[in-house]
Design an enzyme around this catalytic site. Structure first.
Site: not given
Ligand code: R5P
Length: 294
Positions: A203
């Site tokens: 990711k």
């Molecule tokens: C990030 O490091 C974590 O995985 C988060 O809690 C999350 O997945 C981030 O998602 P977003 O940036 O789309 O809110």
């Protein structure tokens, strides 16, 4: 004992038909074992090859984030439109129905809160519990260039070893420190390291310039992180560009659940990721669904 009185003679061996063999559709996964592939196919849609992951794991370091105050009220209605949900085991056990029928990507690292040095994470989930929860994958943060870079890499490699033993894929999440430059050069480095050390998918954030070099140089699928809340049209455009430039989908949180119409937003994201709908059209869809809801 089986009834053997009137056994039918075997005869139809289809001798002129070569034995069916399908290559597995997820990038870099052809040589993985059946269970690992089956789990990946719960995350990546076998028809489009893409995924819409709904990230709601923020509470593991920042508590009740805006939009996640009540996961039962605000998030459950969004789940039907996602391929997979990325979350902690605490929210899974307390709040998600076991009849969910979606891919489950379990947060497996943690430790520091937002009050401390975030890169100082350790593994926070045993593979046995991931299996008990029927996880489709487990996720771990890697902090390339961060203060605890090596420790976070060891978290990844230990999790990959455990995952390989049990057939559970590992998602490497590239975390970027506050003062680091978010550019293609950095993400090429971080994603490639995660994949080289065994992550089954990665990711990472989208960057306007040269994102396709990040996806091209990573031998496993990349899912785009959402990041901070943007106007809906901008978030849809970012998802569209990421997928057009080689990402296998998105793992979005705030840009969905902090929208003023989260259900409309996740449906629009779904169209972009799985059907290649253009951002302007997807935004129109968002507006229509939002007004219908009102
Ligand atoms: C990030 O490091 C974590 O995985 C988060 O809690 C999350 O997945 C981030 O998602 P977003 O940036 O789309 O809110």
């Amino acid at each position: 004992m089986a009834d053997t009185d009137s056994l039918k003679e075997t005869k139809d061996f289809c001798l002129d038909v070569p034995y069916r063999h399908e290559a597995f559709f997820v990038k870099g996964s052809t040589s993985l074992d059946w269970g690992m592939q089956n789990r990946l196919a719960r995350i990546f849609n076998p028809v489009s090859g893409h995924t819409v992951m709904l990230a709601i794991d923020h509470g593991y370091f920042q508590g009740p984030t805006s939009g996640l105050e009540r996961v039962d009220v605000n998030i459950l209605p969004l789940v039907p439109y996602a391929d997979a949900v990325m979350l902690t085991r605490g929210i899974l056990r307390t709040t998600m129905p076991s009849s969910l029928g979606k891919g489950i990507v379990l947060r497996a690292s943690g430790g520091p809160s937002i009050l401390k040095e975030l890169s100082n994470e350790q593994l926070a989930l045993d593979m046995e519990d991931a299996l008990r929860l029927n996880a489709s994958a487990v996720a771990v943060q890697v902090f390339i260039g961060g203060e605890y870079e090596t420790q976070s890499i060891h978290n990844l490699t230990r999790l990959v070893d455990a995952g390989n033993r049990c057939g559970v894929p590992v998602l490497g999440v590239t975390a970027v420190g506050k003062n680091m430059t978010r550019d293609a050069r950095y993400f090429r480095l971080a994603c490639r390291i995660a994949a080289e050390l065994g992550a089954h998918f990665v990711k990472t954030y989208y960057v306007e310039e040269d994102f396709e070099t990040v996806t091209a140089s990573c031998p496993v699928p990349i899912v785009m992180a959402g990041g901070k809340k943007l106007p809906e049209l901008d978030a849809l455009a970012m998802a569209y560009k990421a997928v057009s430039e080689g990402a296998a989908g998105v793992d979005m949180g705030r840009n969905i659940f902090q929208s003023d119409a989260p259900e409309a937003m996740i449906q629009a994201v779904n169209k972009v990721v799985h059907e290649g709908m253009k951002p302007a059209e997807a935004h129109e869809l968002f507006l229509t669904l939002r007004s219908e809801k009102k």
